[in-house]
Design an enzyme around this catalytic site. Structure first.
Site, PDB file in Angstrom:
ATOM      1  N   GLU A   1       5.471   1.414  -4.533  1.00 43.22           N
ATOM      2  CA  GLU A   1       6.333   2.563  -4.791  1.00 43.22           C
ATOM      3  C   GLU A   1       6.779   3.279  -3.514  1.00 43.22           C
ATOM      4  OE1 GLU A   1       4.090   4.862  -7.609  1.00 43.22           O
ATOM      5  OE2 GLU A   1       4.836   3.690  -9.301  1.00 43.22           O
TER       6      GLU A   1
ATOM      7  N   GLU B   1     -13.447 -11.824  -6.863  1.00 42.67           N
ATOM      8  CA  GLU B   1     -13.973 -10.676  -6.128  1.00 42.67           C
ATOM      9  C   GLU B   1     -15.309 -10.963  -5.455  1.00 42.67           C
ATOM     10  OE1 GLU B   1     -16.490  -7.794  -8.946  1.00 42.67           O
ATOM     11  OE2 GLU B   1     -14.372  -7.868  -9.496  1.00 42.67           O
TER      12      GLU B   1
END
Length: 274
Positions: free
Chosen positions: A84, A115
């Site tokens: 953004e 992960e």
């Protein structure tokens, strides 16, 4: 004195029992009650957030980039915040970068065991030719994610500025970051579901970090996004009204033509000598 034992508060049992027996109204009310404590937890972390922003701003003003790195929800929130920045502040793609364990496929679908690889985080950063000019913020609600911890450890060895964002006090990820941020929101409404309060806390802090950095980088004037990209009619209209206000232009169409010609409020104002 012995070291304090690390406790994963994010994994502790919910304060609420028998959720399946609650009415929908009670579920919603109780989630809202839990969420109400998140801003207070974020407030407690502001000094740590400030320290990280000041250090990161120095690096970025000197030409460095900001990397967010995480797994699962934490990784997705970093990618959201990074993505953004270009449309909102007109900065280049690649100034703020979000990386997630498992790569882009993991944005939509969980990638099994991604992960748990303590080496892959650094390898992912290397793909971006990371240097000591840059900044890395490791995001891990539990504070125990090997992908993130391994990346930060290697960054420290390479002289790269590091921060962390977690929701457990005294976590392993805090121990390897120069600027640890801990937002302790307590057990989740659904036990261990850290996309809830922990995710909300992380989103709030990331909003604070990127907004404060963009202001430090001169991408905001007064309270306006004068460098925003004109990617849709809503943003064009917002930009026209900004330009009318700042430049004292009375006619909407005149301001719109000027804005579209130059591509941003900032550039149009510069041409006008404002």
């Amino acid at each position: 004195m012995s070291a304090q034992k690390f406790v994963r508060i994010t994994e502790q049992p919910s304060h609420h029992r028998h959720l399946e027996q609650m009415s929908v109204r009670d579920v919603l009310v109780n989630i809202n009650k839990e969420d109400a404590g998140v801003p207070a937890a974020v407030q407690q972390a502001i000094p740590a957030v400030e320290a990280f922003v000041l250090a990161a701003a120095d690096k970025m003003l000197a030409g460095g980039r900001l990397f967010y790195i995480g797994a699962g929800t934490s990784g997705r929130l970093g990618i959201l915040d990074a993505s953004e920045c270009p449309p909102t502040y007109g900065v280049p793609h690649g100034l703020v970068v979000g990386l997630i364990a498992g790569g882009d496929n993991a944005i939509r679908r969980a990638v099994e065991n991604a992960e748990d690889d303590g080496n892959q985080g650094w390898e992912d950063l290397r793909q971006w030719n990371i240097t000591e000019k840059d900044v890395v913020l490791g995001i891990a609600a539990s504070g125990t994610t090997p992908y993130v911890i391994g990346a930060l450890k290697k960054c420290r060895e390479e002289g790269i500025l590091t921060g962390s964002l977690s929701c457990n006090p005294g976590s392993p990820v805090s121990a390897v970051a120069e600027f640890p941020i801990e937002v302790v929101v307590g057990p989740e409404f659904v036990t261990g579901s850290t996309r809830m309060k922990s995710g909300t806390a992380q989103k709030l802090v990331l909003n604070m970090i990127s907004t404060a950095l963009m202001i430090q980088l001169g991408r905001v004037e007064d309270n306006k996004m004068v460098n925003m990209q004109l990617t849709n009619d809503k943003l064009v209209d917002r930009g026209v009204k900004m330009l009318m206000e700042k430049a004292g232009i009375a006619d909407y169409e005149t301001a719109k033509a000027l804005l579209l010609q130059h591509g941003s409020v900032k550039k149009a104002m510069s041409v006008l000598g404002i």
